[in-house]
Design a protein around this motif. Sequence first.
Motif, PDB file in Angstrom:
ATOM      1  N   ASP A 210      59.216  -1.998  69.092  1.00  0.00           N
ATOM      2  CA  ASP A 210      58.799  -1.916  70.451  1.00  0.00           C
ATOM      3  C   ASP A 210      57.407  -2.621  71.543  1.00  0.00           C
ATOM      4  N   PHE A 211      57.268  -3.522  70.774  1.00  0.00           N
ATOM      5  CA  PHE A 211      56.951  -4.508  72.402  1.00  0.00           C
ATOM      6  C   PHE A 211      56.433  -6.250  72.394  1.00  0.00           C
ATOM      7  N   PRO A 212      58.089  -6.346  72.503  1.00  0.00           N
ATOM      8  CA  PRO A 212      58.651  -7.402  72.106  1.00  0.00           C
ATOM      9  C   PRO A 212      58.153  -8.224  73.944  1.00  0.00           C
ATOM     10  N   SER A 213      57.441  -9.669  73.686  1.00  0.00           N
ATOM     11  CA  SER A 213      57.844 -10.906  74.824  1.00  0.00           C
ATOM     12  C   SER A 213      58.727 -10.757  75.023  1.00  0.00           C
ATOM     13  N   LYS A 214      59.039 -11.157  76.973  1.00  0.00           N
ATOM     14  CA  LYS A 214      60.121 -11.788  76.972  1.00  0.00           C
ATOM     15  C   LYS A 214      60.789 -13.025  76.256  1.00  0.00           C
TER      16      LYS A 214
ATOM     17  N   TYR B 279      45.470  -8.182  69.011  1.00  0.00           N
ATOM     18  CA  TYR B 279      45.311  -6.738  69.288  1.00  0.00           C
ATOM     19  C   TYR B 279      46.122  -5.636  68.574  1.00  0.00           C
ATOM     20  N   PHE B 280      47.667  -6.370  68.542  1.00  0.00           N
ATOM     21  CA  PHE B 280      49.181  -5.372  68.554  1.00  0.00           C
ATOM     22  C   PHE B 280      48.764  -5.604  66.864  1.00  0.00           C
ATOM     23  N   TYR B 281      47.862  -6.804  66.253  1.00  0.00           N
ATOM     24  CA  TYR B 281      48.501  -6.872  65.366  1.00  0.00           C
ATOM     25  C   TYR B 281      47.256  -6.732  63.930  1.00  0.00           C
ATOM     26  N   VAL B 282      46.880  -6.039  64.695  1.00  0.00           N
ATOM     27  CA  VAL B 282      46.177  -5.237  63.970  1.00  0.00           C
ATOM     28  C   VAL B 282      45.874  -3.328  63.879  1.00  0.00           C
ATOM     29  N   LEU B 283      46.042  -3.178  65.526  1.00  0.00           N
ATOM     30  CA  LEU B 283      46.408  -1.637  65.591  1.00  0.00           C
ATOM     31  C   LEU B 283      47.517  -1.064  65.194  1.00  0.00           C
TER      32      LEU B 283
ATOM     33  N   LYS C  47      47.457   0.156  78.126  1.00  0.00           N
ATOM     34  CA  LYS C  47      47.092  -1.154  80.101  1.00  0.00           C
ATOM     35  C   LYS C  47      47.900  -2.124  78.669  1.00  0.00           C
ATOM     36  N   LEU C  48      47.207  -2.596  77.664  1.00  0.00           N
ATOM     37  CA  LEU C  48      47.503  -3.639  76.678  1.00  0.00           C
ATOM     38  C   LEU C  48      48.980  -3.664  76.554  1.00  0.00           C
ATOM     39  N   LEU C  49      49.894  -2.800  76.289  1.00  0.00           N
ATOM     40  CA  LEU C  49      50.992  -2.912  76.000  1.00  0.00           C
ATOM     41  C   LEU C  49      52.085  -2.497  77.319  1.00  0.00           C
TER      42      LEU C  49
ATOM     43  N   ILE D 139      54.310  -6.043  76.876  1.00  0.00           N
ATOM     44  CA  ILE D 139      55.946  -6.199  77.634  1.00  0.00           C
ATOM     45  C   ILE D 139      56.407  -6.482  78.814  1.00  0.00           C
ATOM     46  N   SER D 140      55.708  -6.621  80.103  1.00  0.00           N
ATOM     47  CA  SER D 140      56.233  -7.562  81.352  1.00  0.00           C
ATOM     48  C   SER D 140      55.584  -8.809  81.075  1.00  0.00           C
ATOM     49  N   GLY D 141      55.831  -9.305  80.552  1.00  0.00           N
ATOM     50  CA  GLY D 141      55.256 -10.779  79.902  1.00  0.00           C
ATOM     51  C   GLY D 141      54.318 -11.555  80.207  1.00  0.00           C
ATOM     52  N   ASP D 142      53.043 -10.073  80.730  1.00  0.00           N
ATOM     53  CA  ASP D 142      51.641 -11.370  80.832  1.00  0.00           C
ATOM     54  C   ASP D 142      51.076 -12.121  79.737  1.00  0.00           C
ATOM     55  N   GLU D 143      50.651 -13.707  80.217  1.00  0.00           N
ATOM     56  CA  GLU D 143      50.023 -14.039  78.407  1.00  0.00           C
ATOM     57  C   GLU D 143      49.536 -13.498  77.517  1.00  0.00           C
ATOM     58  N   LEU D 144      48.252 -12.820  77.503  1.00  0.00           N
ATOM     59  CA  LEU D 144      47.424 -11.627  76.825  1.00  0.00           C
ATOM     60  C   LEU D 144      47.052 -13.591  75.660  1.00  0.00           C
TER      61      LEU D 144
END
Length: 261
Positions: free
Chosen positions: A32-36, A156-160, A199-201, A205-210
């Motif tokens: 439930d957190f795919p990039s574009k 962060y998502f791959y640790v959280l 905020k990160l999520l 999802i909106s496609g920010d480079e992060l």
Amino acid sequence: MRETIVAALKKVEEDYDVKVLYACESGSRAWDFPSKDSDYDVRFIYIHKRNKYLSIDPMGVGKKRDVIELPINGLLDVSGWDLTKTLKLFRKSNPPLLEWMQSNIVYYKAYSTFDKMKELHSNIFTPTSCIYHYLNMARNNFREYLQGDEVKIKKYFYVLRPVLAAKWIEQYNEFPPLEFSILLEKLLPEGELKEEVSKLLKRKISGDELDLEPCINVINEFLNLEIDRLDKYVRTLSVELDDPTYELDQLFRDTLDEVWN
């Protein structure tokens, strides 16, 4: 894309002379957190004809591979496990397999095998092995990607996610849901930490480079403390289950009969 995926699975059946039993999405789309531009990570379970198993070399030995991997084609990554490999890993409460079974994005399901596995799941689930798996994933990713003043923020998502998955098992004594949003909502109290993760999520999802950004101290502190705490917690667990091999052997034989008879 679903039609393309189903067509790829049908071609697997024809090319390898197997039957696909189950196919689902794994990875960031299922979490439930795919990039574009996220890949479609399709994973499936299959079974050969009976005579393939009735030989002196068991499946998975020598040239008798128990994995089918298709060449990655654009956004499509497709691979699967033979049922014997699947059930041996199921016996060990293998978390990647259990994640396949939890996926809410199912592309294909045939015969009764998957439903029977779901029925057996609660008697086979081993919380210790799953927590260790998620802790090792979290610890390794935390060490590699989230140290220093600037970090790869999407990591962060791959640790959280593995930390929250382990925390879910501790709290509910069951395998966690795949969706990151559910873990976030149920396990983190309202406050600064939850706000920063939310905020990160939204950004992901909106496609920010992060990419590289200053580390987020409140998240780093939480991860440090939780990894250490969960590591101490899992060492206190002692879970003994009955050996499910007989039931899994029977499930394999029943599937052979159902599919090929």
